[in-house]
Scaffold this active site. Sequence first.
Site, short mmCIF file in Angstrom:
data_model
loop_
_atom_site.label_atom_id
_atom_site.label_comp_id
_atom_site.label_asym_id
_atom_site.label_seq_id
_atom_site.Cartn_x
_atom_site.Cartn_y
_atom_site.Cartn_z
N GLU A 17 -1.20 -8.76 4.69
CA GLU A 17 -1.03 -8.94 6.15
C GLU A 17 -2.37 -8.91 6.88
O GLU A 17 -2.45 -9.32 8.03
CB GLU A 17 -0.06 -7.88 6.69
CG GLU A 17 -0.64 -6.50 6.96
CD GLU A 17 -0.82 -5.62 5.71
OE1 GLU A 17 -0.79 -6.16 4.58
OE2 GLU A 17 -1.02 -4.39 5.88
N HIS A 39 -3.62 -5.64 0.81
CA HIS A 39 -2.98 -5.93 2.09
C HIS A 39 -2.94 -7.42 2.42
O HIS A 39 -3.87 -7.93 3.05
CB HIS A 39 -3.73 -5.22 3.21
CG HIS A 39 -3.54 -3.74 3.22
ND1 HIS A 39 -2.52 -3.11 3.89
CD2 HIS A 39 -4.24 -2.75 2.63
CE1 HIS A 39 -2.59 -1.80 3.72
NE2 HIS A 39 -3.64 -1.55 2.95
N CYS A 72 0.83 -1.20 0.00
CA CYS A 72 0.00 0.00 0.00
C CYS A 72 0.88 1.25 0.00
O CYS A 72 1.56 1.53 -0.98
CB CYS A 72 -0.98 -0.05 1.18
SG CYS A 72 -2.35 1.11 1.04
#
Lengths: 734, 222
Positions: free
Chosen positions: B198, B196, B86
């Site tokens: 994660e 994302h 990002c």
Amino acid sequence: MTEITPQLVREHGLSPAEYARIVELLGRAPNFVELGIFSVMWSEHCSYKSTRAHLRRLPTRAPWVLQGPGENAGVIDIGDGDVAVFKMESHNHPSFIEPYQGAATGVGGIMRDVFTMGARPVAMMNALRFGAPEHEKMRHLVSGVVAGIGGYGNCMGVPTVGGEVNFHPSYNGNILVNAMCVGLARADRIFKSAAKGAGNPVVYIGSKTGRDGIHGATMASAEFSEDSQEKRPTVQVGDPFTEKLLLEACLELMATDAIVAIQDMGAAGLTSSSAEMASKGGSGIVLDLDRVPQREEKMTAYEMLLSESQERMLAVLKPGREAEAERIFKKWELDFAVIGTTTDTSRFVVRHEGKTVADIPVHALSEEAPVYQRPFEKRAAIAEEPAFDRTKPLIESLVKLIGSPDLCSRRWIWEQYDWSVMADTVQAPGGDAAVVRVHGTNKALAITTDVTPRYCRADPFEGAKQAVAEAWRNLTAAGARPLAITDNLNFGNPEKPDIMGEIASCIDGIAEVCRALDFPVVSGNCSLYNETNGEAILPTPAIGAVGLIVDVRRMATPALKRESDAIILIGETKGHLGQSLYLREIEGKENGGAPVVDLAAERRHGDFVRGLIESGKLDTVHDVSDGGLLVALTEMAMGGGMGARIARGDSADAIPFCFGEDQGRYLFALPATEADRVLREAARAGIPAILLGQTGGDRIAIAGVGEVSIDALKRAHEAWFPGYMSNAELPPTN
Amino acid sequence: MKSAVVVFPASNCDRDAAVALEQLTGKKPAMVWHHDSELPDVDLVVLPGGFAYGDYLRCGAMAAQSPIMRDVKTKAEKGLSVLGICNGFQVLTEAGMLPGVLMRNAELKFVCRPVSLDVEETQSAFTRKYEKGQRVSFPVAHGDGNYTADEATLDRLEGEGRVVFRYAPGDNPNGSARNIAGILSRKRNVLGLMPHPERVCDAALGGTDGRPLFESLVEALS
């Protein structure tokens, strides 16, 4: 020296009687700076002078409440030494004038209230009320407010996890932006604002002070008129980057033991924060304005004291700890200045350019602020039975309702908020409550905001009851134990007896539910004078609520999950159509009485549902509220992408049965093999429960009435908001 | 595998990245402050999501000039693996470590939602544990993710197999050219992507499609 004339006093929002009282308290006439200080400290926004006498009736205690109203935010125990810290606050007036910055700074302000207490913000909610969709300013206001909330919250890295949005013409000239922040802290690391002790350094941290937002609190304490756009310069400008630095720097400072007291500079800035800290600590304070970090040149004492520049905090440190604190703030590249000291004189003293520019007894600004017993008239609740056309086609009505402004999907809004940052959002926006895991544990907080203003207009007492009960119900539907609420009371001009009557009745309604459901108020905010050209908003006591899910692996969501589940309805359905969305959207009427909440039944039904969720037997639950039973079922079906087939129940009257907004009800779905046992358990507990139908297929089918595909419902549900925001031409609302 | 996460003053996915790394590598990553001028001895550096220095200027433009980025760039040229997620992707393009730019989303609004991605390349340290063509779901959360480069650059990226993640047809959230969601550097040791991974390493959060990315790194770099 500026002469204090009656005209100047009036311009400061003070009545002649209030001015006379100031002269009496000081033993002399105030100077211009002092007049400014009194005007903000005695404003409705800061002093709660119209509501204080009534707010005392709200229950605020429970064994799990560690901090009730009176601090920057409320604190509740959630076990294992963890606490949840939360509050909801309005930023209505600024958001109407300048929607992006008004909403953004509302978010920033409520976050500061929470991290001032030592908590890391973990979730944001917002309760928004806009005017009629076709109003010429409304698209601009919706897009500005949503972008402002996202712009600030997203940068802060705190997920915005839910909220509510209504449209009603009564908000045409006075939209409401209520933001709620929830934070997490350790019970032994809570910070408060009482500046106890003399000789302690008073430090200023954060952004520099500019000329923005001067008299914001006074603006928020008056009605709007045609020329309110001229007040645009009183709206502050937010800087979320600096707030993020301030958050991290404050939490780093709080990990030391250097702090005696800390408070954010919100409404009425430096004046309010320092006077309140001194008042709570029973001390005095001396400020030297020459040391205040300034963004602009030649600011006067008056301007510095009344500035509402954002992203600032005031802290009282233990003596000798200044250097340690300064190191932390330099690391985060924030301004840090020792600007004063606490004293034992109980006086609020301000120096500027070597002169004393204000010298006021602290109590005159706080305890002596006026408290009014304003005259009020309680209106009789509307109780008429509304008429309706029994021949209207039910399926068509359902499609219209699910695509109406108040029931359609809010995706257009919440996709602009980062709801998944912090990687603990286990229930995203769109359900009954948002659920955020307590980081590193299997516990979670369920969070909701609720109020149905049209009920409050018809019956302020029952309407306010319903708001609190619905919040309790929403938390319960997720499987949470409801713990406490924050209230954001938005009303019109309290100097009008009928408005004051609404306020008094709503507070009574809230209090009754708090007592009955052990659901105390731990923080809150009042926003009055929400009127434009004499027209008041609907009474809007927004309730923010927090509950605890003990084991996040046992929670419920509304989405249907399995084919052939039994669908069960808990609670009694009389078919109450008064003030329903059905009447408004299908019949074009806003009439009838508000539904009544039976608190004993509410508790019984909720405890039963929660028990099933906690036992691991139930994972699919939705509360039945706006739009009634069929709308609730449709939401569950759309959420799961799965249909349902239901009987009409034993009611002969399909419309009230399907769309009535009777309270205390839940819909749930569970494997059919469990259904009989659960119905028997409900019967034993004296809880009305009926087997409504079963899940499966790709449509909602109502025996003997008709059916509609989930795809068609989804299309209607998803179309309105993007269509409204992108089109010059309005999609039809009914 | 030893890892580090760079922390800019308004990084806000630094903790999320650290949690995922610890969970999947078994070791806590080093958290490296933007003012530091040297990275610790690690196999992987993550530039996390967030707003770096507020991003009031072009996203990532100031962060690209920060003291730590000089060392990140130097070591990346020597082969250190760098993952920019990002805002981290924006920093990598601003630092010239990846080609192209990330412009304002085509709809001019911030967008946060799960998107479907196709894994286009498995010949990388970041994606070897995925299947080629595998469809995965990661959330996006950004206002400036509209990947843009000139046609020649795009052709070269495609030709060299450097487009690693592509938004599934019809699910491009930001108007990115050729549905590009993530790209590799020429040496294939730097990955930048807008979605994302994660945030999808934990089933409680609605998916575990991000785990193979970190598992790939563990396998490749341990």
